[in-house]
Motif scaffolding. Structure first.
Motif, PDB file in Angstrom:
ATOM      1  N   TYR A  75       0.440  -1.390   0.306  1.00 49.70           N
ATOM      2  CA  TYR A  75       0.007   0.046   0.106  1.00 49.70           C
ATOM      3  C   TYR A  75       0.757   1.292   0.278  1.00 49.70           C
ATOM      4  N   ASP A 119       1.987   4.511   1.175  1.00 49.10           N
ATOM      5  CA  ASP A 119       1.241   5.571   2.816  1.00 49.10           C
ATOM      6  C   ASP A 119       0.978   6.388   2.179  1.00 49.10           C
ATOM      7  N   THR A 120       0.810   7.661   3.304  1.00 53.16           N
ATOM      8  CA  THR A 120       0.505   9.321   3.265  1.00 53.16           C
ATOM      9  C   THR A 120       1.549  10.251   2.612  1.00 53.16           C
ATOM     10  N   ILE A 129      -5.538   4.333   6.720  1.00 52.75           N
ATOM     11  CA  ILE A 129      -5.684   4.983   5.540  1.00 52.75           C
ATOM     12  C   ILE A 129      -6.287   4.335   5.551  1.00 52.75           C
ATOM     13  N   THR A 161      -6.575   5.532  -0.937  1.00 54.29           N
ATOM     14  CA  THR A 161      -6.032   4.701  -0.841  1.00 54.29           C
ATOM     15  C   THR A 161      -4.985   3.264  -1.470  1.00 54.29           C
TER      16      THR A 161
END
Length: 324
Positions: free
Chosen positions: A6, A8-9, A31, A35
């Motif tokens: 995934y 992330d920010t 998330i 995302t």
């Protein structure tokens, strides 16, 4: 058990993690539905919302439907600091300074069997299918052609003027008489070939670029893609340009087909398997599409319409004056 990656920010790639961990991160609101995630078997990164059905067996008990919707989050928590705003075009990077693990010396990037494909991540925005698609109408495409025609004309005049001046100087040194007549023909042939080459490169390059649109199309908010939403190749773009010549040669009927075909395709679109759509089509924000002309298209059509009208008035006035 399927392992997931995934973003992330900070747009850095994280993983692999099991589905249960991804679900825990979602429930902890670290998330959200936007995302981007990837697992082995997916062709490209997709929003979590598109594959949330795969997590039904990962939770015990399964999360309520409201837990999987962005609307259920508090406004202050939904907009996590550093997260992209809805509709932002962004993709996670494959390498980041935030990555905690450091590969040992001599290790290769392909050592992990879980490494997702890098091309869709580092390239242009992913094609998102399944949403509504607004096809560009006749007059919006006319407005784009008018802008592009002006740009190509200016570029052609500059490049053509330089090239023809050089060739004319060379021919002038060569002599006169029959040689001069041949030189004049060569100049005309070169001028036509140069005009075709400039047009082909202009339209093909812009249509095959990440923008998928010429400056004219970008101005009115449309783009050229394959029928499945994918970006066209440079070779297909060149073929499409020459197909427009065919559309024009048959009394412009190839262009008028836009009005009557189901997906508003012209003859050259049908030949090359392309469609002209709203710039937000085949993206994660299809709701931003609109089927109207738009301000830019209306202004362009009004200006060129006024100039065309003035030209007709001038021609009629000249004919009346000549008949007097």
């Amino acid at each position: 058990m399927t392992d997931w990656f995934y973003a992330d920010t900070t747009h850095a790639r994280r993983g692999p993690v099991p589905a249960t961990e991804l679900l825990r991160l979602y429930q902890a609101r670290q998330i959200d539905d936007r995302t981007l995630v990837w697992r082995d078997g997916l062709a490209e990164w997709v929003p979590l919302d598109a594959v949330r059905g795969e997590f039904a067996s990962a939770a015990s008990p399964a999360p309520a439907a409201s837990e999987w919707t962005l609307e259920a989050l508090a406004p202050a928590e939904a907009n996590v600091e550093g997260a992209p705003a809805p509709g932002d075009a962004w993709r996670p990077v494959t390498e980041s300074a935030h990555t905690t693990a450091v590969a040992p010396a001599g290790a290769t990037a392909s050592a992990s069997p879980y490494a997702p494909p890098t091309a869709p991540v580092a390239g242009a925005a992913a094609v998102v299918r399944g949403g509504p698609v607004f096809y560009a109408g006749f007059w919006k495409r006319v407005a784009a052609y008018l802008i592009d025609g002006l740009v190509v004309g200016i570029i052609g005049m500059v490049i053509g003027g330089i090239a023809l001046a050089v060739l004319g100087g060379i021919l002038a040194v060569g002599g006169s008489g029959s040689a001069g007549s041949i030189g004049f023909v060569l100049v005309q042939v070169l001028s036509n070939l140069l005009s075709i080459a400039i047009g082909a490169l202009y339209y093909a390059w812009f249509h095959a670029s990440n923008m998928m649109a010429t400056p004219g199309k970008m101005a009115v908010g449309i783009k050229v893609v394959r029928a499945n939403g994918e970006r066209i190749s440079l070779l297909r773009g060149i073929g499409r340009y020459f197909s427009t010549i065919l559309s024009a040669l048959i009394l412009m009927i190839g262009f008028l087909m836009i009005v009557f075909t189901e997906r508003r395709q012209s003859l050259h679109d049908i030949i090359c398997d392309t469609v002209v759509v709203d710039k937000w089509a085949f993206t994660d924000r299809p709701d931003l599409q609109h089927d109207g002309l738009g301000t830019v298209a209306i202004v362009v059509l009004a200006i060129f319409g006024a100039l065309f009208g003035l030209g007709l008035v001038a021609i009629v006035a000249a004919l009346l004056f000549a008949s007097m």
